[in-house]
Scaffold this motif. Structure first.
Motif, PDB file in Angstrom:
ATOM      1  N   MET A   1       0.946  25.782  -7.741  1.00 19.42           N
ATOM      2  CA  MET A   1       0.064  25.125  -6.778  1.00 19.42           C
ATOM      3  C   MET A   1       0.589  23.727  -6.451  1.00 19.42           C
ATOM      4  SD  MET A   1      -3.974  24.085  -7.124  1.00 19.42           S
ATOM      5  CE  MET A   1      -3.624  23.018  -8.518  1.00 19.42           C
ATOM      6  N   ARG A   2       0.512  23.368  -5.183  1.00 25.08           N
ATOM      7  CA  ARG A   2       0.836  22.017  -4.744  1.00 25.08           C
ATOM      8  C   ARG A   2      -0.407  21.426  -4.079  1.00 25.08           C
ATOM      9  NH1 ARG A   2       6.568  21.472  -1.814  1.00 25.08           N
ATOM     10  NH2 ARG A   2       6.036  19.297  -2.343  1.00 25.08           N
ATOM     11  N   ALA A   3      -0.731  20.203  -4.433  1.00 26.48           N
ATOM     12  CA  ALA A   3      -1.922  19.566  -3.861  1.00 26.48           C
ATOM     13  C   ALA A   3      -1.711  18.064  -3.814  1.00 26.48           C
ATOM     14  CB  ALA A   3      -3.164  19.899  -4.694  1.00 26.48           C
ATOM     15  N   ALA A   4      -2.392  17.419  -2.867  1.00 29.95           N
ATOM     16  CA  ALA A   4      -2.223  15.981  -2.680  1.00 29.95           C
ATOM     17  C   ALA A   4      -3.561  15.330  -2.357  1.00 29.95           C
ATOM     18  CB  ALA A   4      -1.219  15.710  -1.559  1.00 29.95           C
ATOM     19  N   ALA A   5      -3.646  14.048  -2.700  1.00 32.60           N
ATOM     20  CA  ALA A   5      -4.801  13.223  -2.336  1.00 32.60           C
ATOM     21  C   ALA A   5      -4.275  11.891  -1.822  1.00 32.60           C
ATOM     22  CB  ALA A   5      -5.729  13.012  -3.523  1.00 32.60           C
ATOM     23  N   ARG A   6      -5.025  11.314  -0.901  1.00 34.97           N
ATOM     24  CA  ARG A   6      -4.615  10.033  -0.317  1.00 34.97           C
ATOM     25  C   ARG A   6      -5.824   9.111  -0.249  1.00 34.97           C
ATOM     26  NH1 ARG A   6      -0.751   7.609   2.970  1.00 34.97           N
ATOM     27  NH2 ARG A   6      -1.547   6.194   4.597  1.00 34.97           N
ATOM     28  N   ILE A   7      -5.631   7.881  -0.666  1.00 36.56           N
ATOM     29  CA  ILE A   7      -6.670   6.853  -0.593  1.00 36.56           C
ATOM     30  C   ILE A   7      -6.085   5.642   0.128  1.00 36.56           C
ATOM     31  CG2 ILE A   7      -8.190   5.311  -1.889  1.00 36.56           C
ATOM     32  CD1 ILE A   7      -8.036   7.358  -4.193  1.00 36.56           C
ATOM     33  N   ARG A   8      -6.764   5.216   1.155  1.00 35.68           N
ATOM     34  CA  ARG A   8      -6.302   4.039   1.897  1.00 35.68           C
ATOM     35  C   ARG A   8      -7.478   3.098   2.101  1.00 35.68           C
ATOM     36  NH1 ARG A   8      -4.243   3.916   8.182  1.00 35.68           N
ATOM     37  NH2 ARG A   8      -3.869   1.657   8.313  1.00 35.68           N
ATOM     38  N   VAL A   9      -7.279   1.831   1.729  1.00 34.92           N
ATOM     39  CA  VAL A   9      -8.323   0.816   1.827  1.00 34.92           C
ATOM     40  C   VAL A   9      -7.815  -0.327   2.689  1.00 34.92           C
ATOM     41  CG1 VAL A   9      -9.817  -0.769   0.551  1.00 34.92           C
ATOM     42  CG2 VAL A   9      -9.190   1.439  -0.458  1.00 34.92           C
ATOM     43  N   GLU A  10      -8.639  -0.755   3.644  1.00 38.54           N
ATOM     44  CA  GLU A  10      -8.286  -1.868   4.533  1.00 38.54           C
ATOM     45  C   GLU A  10      -9.400  -2.911   4.516  1.00 38.54           C
ATOM     46  OE1 GLU A  10      -5.514  -2.289   6.118  1.00 38.54           O
ATOM     47  OE2 GLU A  10      -4.555  -0.310   6.029  1.00 38.54           O
ATOM     48  N   ARG A  11      -9.027  -4.142   4.768  1.00 36.46           N
ATOM     49  CA  ARG A  11      -9.993  -5.232   4.906  1.00 36.46           C
ATOM     50  C   ARG A  11     -10.382  -5.344   6.373  1.00 36.46           C
ATOM     51  NH1 ARG A  11     -13.450  -7.791   1.437  1.00 36.46           N
ATOM     52  NH2 ARG A  11     -13.904  -9.902   2.148  1.00 36.46           N
ATOM     53  N   ARG A  12     -11.653  -5.046   6.674  1.00 36.45           N
ATOM     54  CA  ARG A  12     -12.123  -5.067   8.061  1.00 36.45           C
ATOM     55  C   ARG A  12     -13.480  -5.753   8.132  1.00 36.45           C
ATOM     56  NH1 ARG A  12     -10.622   1.036  10.345  1.00 36.45           N
ATOM     57  NH2 ARG A  12      -8.346   0.832  10.118  1.00 36.45           N
ATOM     58  N   HIS A  13     -13.581  -6.730   9.038  1.00 35.56           N
ATOM     59  CA  HIS A  13     -14.841  -7.439   9.277  1.00 35.56           C
ATOM     60  C   HIS A  13     -15.412  -8.018   7.977  1.00 35.56           C
ATOM     61  CE1 HIS A  13     -14.492  -5.497  13.151  1.00 35.56           C
ATOM     62  NE2 HIS A  13     -14.569  -4.303  12.581  1.00 35.56           N
ATOM     63  N   GLY A  14     -14.518  -8.548   7.138  1.00 35.62           N
ATOM     64  CA  GLY A  14     -14.959  -9.177   5.901  1.00 35.62           C
ATOM     65  C   GLY A  14     -15.334  -8.228   4.797  1.00 35.62           C
ATOM     66  N   ARG A  15     -15.038  -6.944   4.960  1.00 32.62           N
ATOM     67  CA  ARG A  15     -15.380  -5.951   3.945  1.00 32.62           C
ATOM     68  C   ARG A  15     -14.172  -5.078   3.638  1.00 32.62           C
ATOM     69  NH1 ARG A  15     -20.457  -2.555   5.771  1.00 32.62           N
ATOM     70  NH2 ARG A  15     -20.040  -1.697   3.694  1.00 32.62           N
ATOM     71  N   ASP A  16     -14.160  -4.551   2.393  1.00 33.10           N
ATOM     72  CA  ASP A  16     -13.136  -3.581   2.004  1.00 33.10           C
ATOM     73  C   ASP A  16     -13.649  -2.182   2.345  1.00 33.10           C
ATOM     74  OD1 ASP A  16     -11.337  -5.484   0.804  1.00 33.10           O
ATOM     75  OD2 ASP A  16     -12.778  -5.632  -0.847  1.00 33.10           O
ATOM     76  N   GLU A  17     -12.944  -1.501   3.222  1.00 36.15           N
ATOM     77  CA  GLU A  17     -13.393  -0.201   3.695  1.00 36.15           C
ATOM     78  C   GLU A  17     -12.371   0.883   3.344  1.00 36.15           C
ATOM     79  OE1 GLU A  17     -14.426  -0.132   7.781  1.00 36.15           O
ATOM     80  OE2 GLU A  17     -15.805  -1.839   7.656  1.00 36.15           O
ATOM     81  N   VAL A  18     -12.871   2.011   2.843  1.00 36.74           N
ATOM     82  CA  VAL A  18     -12.021   3.171   2.593  1.00 36.74           C
ATOM     83  C   VAL A  18     -11.847   3.889   3.926  1.00 36.74           C
ATOM     84  CG1 VAL A  18     -11.723   5.295   1.286  1.00 36.74           C
ATOM     85  CG2 VAL A  18     -12.914   3.364   0.247  1.00 36.74           C
ATOM     86  N   VAL A  19     -10.682   3.760   4.514  1.00 41.16           N
ATOM     87  CA  VAL A  19     -10.448   4.324   5.844  1.00 41.16           C
ATOM     88  C   VAL A  19      -9.833   5.714   5.769  1.00 41.16           C
ATOM     89  CG1 VAL A  19     -10.266   2.051   6.909  1.00 41.16           C
ATOM     90  CG2 VAL A  19      -8.198   3.167   6.047  1.00 41.16           C
ATOM     91  N   ASP A  20      -9.395   6.119   4.578  1.00 40.61           N
ATOM     92  CA  ASP A  20      -8.852   7.466   4.403  1.00 40.61           C
ATOM     93  C   ASP A  20      -9.049   7.870   2.946  1.00 40.61           C
ATOM     94  OD1 ASP A  20      -7.544   9.863   4.484  1.00 40.61           O
ATOM     95  OD2 ASP A  20      -5.580   9.062   5.010  1.00 40.61           O
ATOM     96  N   ARG A  21      -9.666   9.017   2.723  1.00 40.36           N
ATOM     97  CA  ARG A  21      -9.770   9.568   1.366  1.00 40.36           C
ATOM     98  C   ARG A  21      -9.616  11.081   1.444  1.00 40.36           C
ATOM     99  NH1 ARG A  21     -16.069   8.626  -0.470  1.00 40.36           N
ATOM    100  NH2 ARG A  21     -17.098   9.437   1.397  1.00 40.36           N
ATOM    101  N   THR A  22      -8.475  11.486   1.892  1.00 37.78           N
ATOM    102  CA  THR A  22      -8.145  12.895   2.049  1.00 37.78           C
ATOM    103  C   THR A  22      -7.803  13.509   0.694  1.00 37.78           C
ATOM    104  OG1 THR A  22      -7.216  12.367   4.224  1.00 37.78           O
ATOM    105  CG2 THR A  22      -6.663  14.511   3.276  1.00 37.78           C
ATOM    106  N   ALA A  23      -8.309  14.706   0.434  1.00 35.04           N
ATOM    107  CA  ALA A  23      -8.042  15.342  -0.858  1.00 35.04           C
ATOM    108  C   ALA A  23      -8.018  16.854  -0.718  1.00 35.04           C
ATOM    109  CB  ALA A  23      -9.092  14.929  -1.886  1.00 35.04           C
ATOM    110  N   GLU A  24      -7.053  17.472  -1.394  1.00 39.54           N
ATOM    111  CA  GLU A  24      -6.970  18.921  -1.505  1.00 39.54           C
ATOM    112  C   GLU A  24      -7.344  19.327  -2.927  1.00 39.54           C
ATOM    113  OE1 GLU A  24      -3.161  19.766   1.435  1.00 39.54           O
ATOM    114  OE2 GLU A  24      -2.791  19.157  -0.647  1.00 39.54           O
ATOM    115  N   PRO A  25      -8.002  20.474  -3.102  1.00 39.88           N
ATOM    116  CA  PRO A  25      -8.300  20.929  -4.462  1.00 39.88           C
ATOM    117  C   PRO A  25      -7.010  21.012  -5.286  1.00 39.88           C
ATOM    118  CG  PRO A  25      -9.422  22.286  -2.845  1.00 39.88           C
ATOM    119  CD  PRO A  25      -8.474  21.415  -2.089  1.00 39.88           C
TER     120      PRO A  25
END
Length: 245
Positions: A1-25
């Motif tokens: 099995m091959r699987a991947a997860a991605r987490i991306r956090v950006e600073r926007r409008h004075g807040r830390d926002e998770v803009v990507d949280r893609t995940a495969e089982p």
């Protein structure tokens, strides 16, 4: 099995926002208060599985990432090696705390854990990797670890180790003797302080400055509480203890 997860956090409008949280089982990514947590939706990795985690922290953003439970590494009917590859990039002024629960090598397993971290010149981080060699009362599997951290394109820290069954069988690895738990913690962005060691019945730890503002804490011991106590004692002169899990 091959699987991947991605987490991306950006600073926007004075807040830390998770803009990507893609995940495969078997990965799942959850936002839990001020932390981002990885969860497993199935037993994995099994021998032959290839898992990948990609973390991107943007400029001036801050993130704390942990896991809901330990990762158990399972053997396969064949000698196939499983792998977990973690790739991290932290932008200028960004800060990442990455402290998942331990990876546990079940008897008969063979696993490779690779972590590559790319820090911008003004980025800071706290990285904790923990490995438990076998479950309670069980002989360990084998795990080959590699942790490399670069800052501004220059190597800050690189450490490879072979732990568990093959190391015990007389490999070229230094090994950890009878220790059952191994922890590496890298802190970047605090005054490193002086080198120091701590030894008690059942464990030992060392604090190793690798730059003026970067220090590595290494600990081995009979169990996780022993190693954590030693690591936290050495760390207390550098910064508050990291939040595990």
């Amino acid at each position: 099995m091959r699987a991947a997860a991605r987490i991306r956090v950006e600073r926007r409008h004075g807040r830390d926002e998770v803009v990507d949280r893609t995940a495969e089982p078997p990965f799942a990514v959850r936002r839990c208060g001020d932390r981002i947590m990885l969860a497993a939706t199935a037993a994995s990795p099994v021998g032959g599985d290839e898992l990948e985690l990609d973390v991107v922290i943007g400029s001036e953003a801050t993130a704390s990432i942990g896991s809901i439970g330990a990762m158990l590494v399972w053997p396969a009917p064949t000698p196939a090696v499983s792998s977990m590859t973690t790739t991290v990039a932290v932008g200028a002024g960004g800060r990442l705390v990455l402290a998942p629960e331990p990876t546990i090598t079940v008897r008969g397993s063979n696993h490779r854990a690779t972590t590559r971290v790319d820090l911008a010149e003004e980025a800071t981080c706290e990285l904790v990797e923990e490995y438990s060699l076998g479950r309670s009362g069980e002989a360990p599997g084998t795990i080959e670890t590699s942790l490399r951290v670069e800052r501004g394109g220059r190597a800050l820290f690189h450490h490879d180790e072979l732990l568990g069954a093959l190391a015990e069988a007389g490999s070229t690895s230094v090994g950890v003797g009878t220790a059952r738990h191994v922890t590496t913690a890298l802190i970047v962005g605090e005054v490193a302080g002086d080198a120091a060691t701590s030894v008690e019945a059942g464990g030992m730890a060392a604090r190793l400055p690798v730059d003026d503002d970067a220090v590595v804490l290494l600990g081995v011991g009979i169990d996780r509480p022993t190693v954590r106590r030693l690591i936290d004692a050495l760390r207390s002169t550098v910064a508050p203890p990291v939040r595990y899990g």
